[in-house]
Motif scaffolding. Structure first.
Motif, PDB file in Angstrom:
ATOM      1  N   PRO A 277       0.819  -1.219   0.000  1.00 33.62           N
ATOM      2  CA  PRO A 277       0.000   0.000   0.000  1.00 33.62           C
ATOM      3  C   PRO A 277       0.849   1.263   0.000  1.00 33.62           C
ATOM      4  O   PRO A 277       1.961   1.289   0.545  1.00 33.62           O
ATOM      5  CB  PRO A 277      -0.777  -0.125   1.310  1.00 33.62           C
ATOM      6  CG  PRO A 277       0.163  -0.867   2.218  1.00 33.62           C
ATOM      7  CD  PRO A 277       0.942  -1.817   1.338  1.00 33.62           C
ATOM      8  N   VAL A 278       0.308   2.320  -0.606  1.00 35.17           N
ATOM      9  CA  VAL A 278       0.925   3.648  -0.577  1.00 35.17           C
ATOM     10  C   VAL A 278      -0.158   4.662  -0.211  1.00 35.17           C
ATOM     11  O   VAL A 278      -1.240   4.682  -0.817  1.00 35.17           O
ATOM     12  CB  VAL A 278       1.552   4.027  -1.939  1.00 35.17           C
ATOM     13  CG1 VAL A 278       2.086   5.459  -1.906  1.00 35.17           C
ATOM     14  CG2 VAL A 278       2.663   3.053  -2.308  1.00 35.17           C
ATOM     15  N   LEU A 279       0.120   5.483   0.796  1.00 29.61           N
ATOM     16  CA  LEU A 279      -0.791   6.548   1.209  1.00 29.61           C
ATOM     17  C   LEU A 279      -0.400   7.860   0.547  1.00 29.61           C
ATOM     18  O   LEU A 279       0.779   8.100   0.280  1.00 29.61           O
ATOM     19  CB  LEU A 279      -0.745   6.739   2.723  1.00 29.61           C
ATOM     20  CG  LEU A 279      -0.989   5.529   3.619  1.00 29.61           C
ATOM     21  CD1 LEU A 279      -0.819   5.927   5.075  1.00 29.61           C
ATOM     22  CD2 LEU A 279      -2.369   4.946   3.374  1.00 29.61           C
ATOM     23  N   VAL A 280      -1.382   8.717   0.319  1.00 30.72           N
ATOM     24  CA  VAL A 280      -1.137  10.086  -0.131  1.00 30.72           C
ATOM     25  C   VAL A 280      -1.675  11.006   0.961  1.00 30.72           C
ATOM     26  O   VAL A 280      -2.877  10.994   1.258  1.00 30.72           O
ATOM     27  CB  VAL A 280      -1.833  10.375  -1.469  1.00 30.72           C
ATOM     28  CG1 VAL A 280      -1.585  11.823  -1.889  1.00 30.72           C
ATOM     29  CG2 VAL A 280      -1.332   9.423  -2.550  1.00 30.72           C
ATOM     30  N   VAL A 281      -0.777  11.762   1.594  1.00 32.19           N
ATOM     31  CA  VAL A 281      -1.159  12.573   2.753  1.00 32.19           C
ATOM     32  C   VAL A 281      -0.788  14.032   2.514  1.00 32.19           C
ATOM     33  O   VAL A 281       0.097  14.344   1.712  1.00 32.19           O
ATOM     34  CB  VAL A 281      -0.469  12.066   4.040  1.00 32.19           C
ATOM     35  CG1 VAL A 281      -0.898  10.639   4.353  1.00 32.19           C
ATOM     36  CG2 VAL A 281       1.052  12.146   3.893  1.00 32.19           C
ATOM     37  N   ARG A 282      -1.458  14.914   3.236  1.00 33.00           N
ATOM     38  CA  ARG A 282      -1.184  16.343   3.073  1.00 33.00           C
ATOM     39  C   ARG A 282      -0.437  16.878   4.296  1.00 33.00           C
ATOM     40  O   ARG A 282      -0.845  17.832   4.931  1.00 33.00           O
ATOM     41  CB  ARG A 282      -2.480  17.125   2.846  1.00 33.00           C
ATOM     42  CG  ARG A 282      -2.232  18.473   2.166  1.00 33.00           C
ATOM     43  CD  ARG A 282      -3.524  19.239   1.906  1.00 33.00           C
ATOM     44  NE  ARG A 282      -3.245  20.478   1.222  1.00 33.00           N
ATOM     45  CZ  ARG A 282      -2.818  21.591   1.809  1.00 33.00           C
ATOM     46  NH1 ARG A 282      -2.637  21.590   3.121  1.00 33.00           N
ATOM     47  NH2 ARG A 282      -2.581  22.690   1.118  1.00 33.00           N
ATOM     48  N   HIS A 283       0.644  16.204   4.646  1.00 35.25           N
ATOM     49  CA  HIS A 283       1.539  16.708   5.682  1.00 35.25           C
ATOM     50  C   HIS A 283       2.965  16.312   5.327  1.00 35.25           C
ATOM     51  O   HIS A 283       3.189  15.482   4.436  1.00 35.25           O
ATOM     52  CB  HIS A 283       1.147  16.193   7.078  1.00 35.25           C
ATOM     53  CG  HIS A 283       1.046  14.707   7.185  1.00 35.25           C
ATOM     54  ND1 HIS A 283      -0.142  14.049   7.426  1.00 35.25           N
ATOM     55  CD2 HIS A 283       1.979  13.721   7.068  1.00 35.25           C
ATOM     56  CE1 HIS A 283       0.065  12.748   7.476  1.00 35.25           C
ATOM     57  NE2 HIS A 283       1.351  12.517   7.262  1.00 35.25           N
ATOM     58  N   LYS A 284       3.906  16.906   6.029  1.00 37.76           N
ATOM     59  CA  LYS A 284       5.305  16.601   5.760  1.00 37.76           C
ATOM     60  C   LYS A 284       5.637  15.191   6.250  1.00 37.76           C
ATOM     61  O   LYS A 284       5.167  14.769   7.308  1.00 37.76           O
ATOM     62  CB  LYS A 284       6.211  17.625   6.449  1.00 37.76           C
ATOM     63  CG  LYS A 284       6.287  18.974   5.732  1.00 37.76           C
ATOM     64  CD  LYS A 284       7.286  19.878   6.428  1.00 37.76           C
ATOM     65  CE  LYS A 284       7.522  21.158   5.652  1.00 37.76           C
ATOM     66  NZ  LYS A 284       8.256  20.925   4.399  1.00 37.76           N
ATOM     67  N   ILE A 285       6.458  14.497   5.491  1.00 38.20           N
ATOM     68  CA  ILE A 285       6.823  13.139   5.860  1.00 38.20           C
ATOM     69  C   ILE A 285       8.314  13.004   6.145  1.00 38.20           C
ATOM     70  O   ILE A 285       8.752  11.994   6.692  1.00 38.20           O
ATOM     71  CB  ILE A 285       6.404  12.142   4.762  1.00 38.20           C
ATOM     72  CG1 ILE A 285       7.006  12.542   3.403  1.00 38.20           C
ATOM     73  CG2 ILE A 285       4.882  12.055   4.675  1.00 38.20           C
ATOM     74  CD1 ILE A 285       6.735  11.536   2.295  1.00 38.20           C
ATOM     75  N   THR A 286       9.109  14.013   5.763  1.00 37.60           N
ATOM     76  CA  THR A 286      10.540  13.997   6.053  1.00 37.60           C
ATOM     77  C   THR A 286      10.990  15.365   6.547  1.00 37.60           C
ATOM     78  O   THR A 286      10.302  16.361   6.352  1.00 37.60           O
ATOM     79  CB  THR A 286      11.385  13.619   4.809  1.00 37.60           C
ATOM     80  OG1 THR A 286      11.211  14.630   3.804  1.00 37.60           O
ATOM     81  CG2 THR A 286      10.983  12.272   4.264  1.00 37.60           C
ATOM     82  N   ASP A 287      12.146  15.392   7.174  1.00 39.51           N
ATOM     83  CA  ASP A 287      12.803  16.620   7.607  1.00 39.51           C
ATOM     84  C   ASP A 287      14.239  16.585   7.090  1.00 39.51           C
ATOM     85  O   ASP A 287      14.736  15.530   6.686  1.00 39.51           O
ATOM     86  CB  ASP A 287      12.811  16.719   9.139  1.00 39.51           C
ATOM     87  CG  ASP A 287      11.442  17.035   9.708  1.00 39.51           C
ATOM     88  OD1 ASP A 287      10.787  17.941   9.171  1.00 39.51           O
ATOM     89  OD2 ASP A 287      11.030  16.366  10.675  1.00 39.51           O
ATOM     90  N   PRO A 288      14.936  17.739   7.110  1.00 38.75           N
ATOM     91  CA  PRO A 288      16.357  17.714   6.737  1.00 38.75           C
ATOM     92  C   PRO A 288      17.131  16.768   7.657  1.00 38.75           C
ATOM     93  O   PRO A 288      16.921  16.747   8.864  1.00 38.75           O
ATOM     94  CB  PRO A 288      16.786  19.175   6.935  1.00 38.75           C
ATOM     95  CG  PRO A 288      15.529  19.962   6.766  1.00 38.75           C
ATOM     96  CD  PRO A 288      14.450  19.112   7.350  1.00 38.75           C
ATOM     97  N   GLY A 289      17.992  15.977   7.080  1.00 42.30           N
ATOM     98  CA  GLY A 289      18.760  15.002   7.844  1.00 42.30           C
ATOM     99  C   GLY A 289      19.247  13.924   6.905  1.00 42.30           C
ATOM    100  O   GLY A 289      19.529  14.193   5.735  1.00 42.30           O
ATOM    101  N   ASN A 290      19.306  12.701   7.380  1.00 42.57           N
ATOM    102  CA  ASN A 290      19.717  11.615   6.491  1.00 42.57           C
ATOM    103  C   ASN A 290      19.146  10.296   6.970  1.00 42.57           C
ATOM    104  O   ASN A 290      18.798  10.144   8.135  1.00 42.57           O
ATOM    105  CB  ASN A 290      21.245  11.542   6.388  1.00 42.57           C
ATOM    106  CG  ASN A 290      21.895  11.160   7.698  1.00 42.57           C
ATOM    107  OD1 ASN A 290      21.881  10.004   8.113  1.00 42.57           O
ATOM    108  ND2 ASN A 290      22.474  12.141   8.372  1.00 42.57           N
ATOM    109  N   GLY A 291      19.041   9.367   6.032  1.00 43.08           N
ATOM    110  CA  GLY A 291      18.614   8.022   6.389  1.00 43.08           C
ATOM    111  C   GLY A 291      17.233   7.626   5.949  1.00 43.08           C
ATOM    112  O   GLY A 291      16.868   6.451   6.049  1.00 43.08           O
TER     113      GLY A 291
END
Length: 542
Positions: free
Chosen positions: A119-133
């Motif tokens: 499954p893949v969701l489509v959401v209207r919020h941020k899912i990542t932040d600056p960083g790594n991994g």
């Protein structure tokens, strides 16, 4: 034989009492309308899903199939047929109900993976932040095999997304179409990558996986719903928690709580549960607890003595109680009140300021630095730069005249977040400060969070929000519908986000609302440092 209860993914993050009420055949429709802000976010999310579906269709072409959204009947059969045909990408899928497991649900996108689907969701919020991994794949290759570790992104904690994915995985397994690997993807508000979650990784409290956490929560909610549907003894009783504020069932629960004078009316969440466990079930019982015995109360979210005093204040219908005899607010010769307006995660479009204090050759009063281009937009950077340039000039002129300077906001989390984010996103544009410059300012004594001053010096039985505190200082908003949630609805109309022409009257409404917000903080701190605040009862006198 009664139909078996079928629950969607939302129940695992929903209040247990709400799950009971939604499945109790004795209950009519919810007594209140859905909160307007929540309603707007639901509409925005649906619009975002349509946008992403169109984007993916244009990219994936003949590998793409969409289950018709407007058809109520037959969507499960159409989805199952598409999966059996091996369609690589299936949009707006309605998964076959898992009757034995008590599950039903849909998913924004199904992606073929080996002999099954993920499954893949489509959401209207941020899912990542600056960083790594973070493990992501390009938006034009929304498959797990294309995922790579991104050295510029880290996963933003969004537990609800993983629990929804776990629900979809179990539904896919139940109909025999699940992939061998338990992964799921999320496309966020920026719609530039797919973030992939491994649901078998033990990164939840207690070393549990997302699937294990989901199973525990879902089993609990299914038991609650089943008891309600069968008319058995309720497994979930009303208790006030944070999400009650926007819940359409709150009037039902509130009347029951007030009738019992339940302790959660003044101490919310887990603290209320802990108090009931030691026999303190009502506000009256909490208020009657001697202050000398306060430390024995099993609470973590509020100071024990404060809880007793809050109960006493609630019984006397007092909106505010002073913790201290003499209230203190840092003041300065030149003062600026600041209030920012944002639209969800899309950006901050308005910085409003109220200038007051000593003469610095500028007219006191309201200033608005605003962008009316629909967010996200580079013009947001222009309005932020104009705000910061004006703000800096006020500070400089104060210093040049040997005057002290301070700026004020009410709950700095939002303003700090968007000042830092704007400095980062629009770095290099004329007038935009560096992140270091912004950070230096917000960590200085010149930046005063009035919310913190209220929290430290008052007990507030009805909450500490600006709209709750300002009336005690004699301030009222000119707009009867003034609220942060409503302002987002006004913003959509003001910039024509719904597809229509921008409504200029809504722009005026937003500016008037923002001006009242900064005038409210100005009024509160003036009131706190005046003799009028001495009329507020003192805690030790209760």
């Amino acid at each position: 034989m009664k139909d078996k209860v079928l629950l969607d993914a939302g129940v695992v993050t929903r209040c247990r009492r709400r799950v009971h009420l939604e499945n109790d055949p004795a209950q009519d429709e919810p007594p209140a309308q859905l909160d307007l802000g929540i309603e707007q976010r639901i509409a925005d999310a649906a619009e975002h899903r349509r946008y992403v579906a169109k984007l993916l269709y244009n990219t994936l072409g003949e590998d793409w199939a969409e289950i018709p959204r407007g058809v109520a009947a037959g969507r499960e059969e159409l989805t199952l047929a598409a999966m059996r045909a091996g369609t690589p990408y299936i949009s707006a899928a309605q998964l076959p109900a898992d009757v034995p497991g008590g599950r039903r649900g849909s998913v924004d996108l199904l992606v073929r993976c080996g002999d099954g689907y993920v499954p893949v969701l489509v959401v209207r919020h941020k899912i990542t932040d600056p960083g790594n991994g973070a493990r992501v794949s390009p938006i034009d290759r929304p498959v797990p095999e294309a995922a790579r570790n991104d050295q510029a992104r880290k996963v933003r904690a969004q537990p609800r997304d993983q629990l929804r994915l776990a629900h979809a995985v179990r539904l896919l397994q139940a109909c025999g179409m699940g992939a061998a690997t338990h992964v799921g993807g999320v496309i966020g508000v920026e719609a530039d990558v797919v973030l992939w979650h491994d649901l078998d990784v033990p990164n939840w409290p207690g070393g549990r996986t997302a699937l294990a956490e989901y199973e525990v929560r879902f089993a609990d909610r299914l038991a609650v719903a089943t008891a309600a549907a069968e008319g058995a003894e309720p497994l979930a009783l009303p208790s006030r928690i944070t999400e009650c504020k926007g819940c359409p069932w709150w009037p039902t629960c509130e009347s029951q709580l007030r009738e019992k004078r339940d302790v959660s009316l003044v101490v919310r969440g887990e603290d209320a549960v802990a108090l009931r466990d030691v026999g303190v079930s009502t506000v009256d019982e909490l208020a009657a607890t001697p202050l000398a015995e306060a430390e024995a109360l099993p609470m973590t979210g509020v100071r024990n003595a404060d809880a007793i005093l809050l109960a006493k204040a609630w019984l006397q219908n007092l909106p505010l109680v002073r913790r201290v005899r003499d209230l203190v607010v840092p003041r300065a010769d030149v003062e600026v009140d600041v209030d920012m307006e944002s639209y969800a995660d899309a950006g901050a479009y308005l910085w409003g300021c109220w200038l007051s204090g000593a003469d610095i050759d500028e007219e006191p009063g309201y200033r608005a630095f605003v962008s009316w281009e629909p967010l996200p937009s580079d013009d947001e950077g222009r309005s932020f730069a104009e705000f910061w340039t004006w703000f800096g000039s006020v500070r400089r002129r104060a210093y040049e005249r040997g005057l002290s300077f301070r700026a004020y906001c009410y709950n700095e989390l939002a303003e700090n977040r968007w000042m830092l984010a704007s400095a980062e996103r629009f770095a290099g544009k004329p007038g935009v400060p560096s992140v270091a410059e912004v950070r230096e300012f917000i960590n200085s004594a010149e930046w005063v969070d009035l919310f913190a001053s209220v929290r430290e010096q008052f007990l507030c039985p009805n909450g500490k929000g600006l709209k709750v505190i300002a009336p005690s200082a004699g301030f009222g908003w000119r707009d009867a519908e003034a609220s942060g949630e409503n302002s987002m609805r006004w913003y959509r109309d003001a910039v024509g986000l719904g597809g229509g022409e921008p409504e200029l009257s809504q722009r005026d409404r937003i500016l008037r609302y923002n001006e009242d917000d900064v005038r409210a903080t100005w009024t509160i701190r003036g009131w706190m440092t005046s003799e009028a605040a001495d009329e507020i009862p003192y805690a030790a006198d209760l």
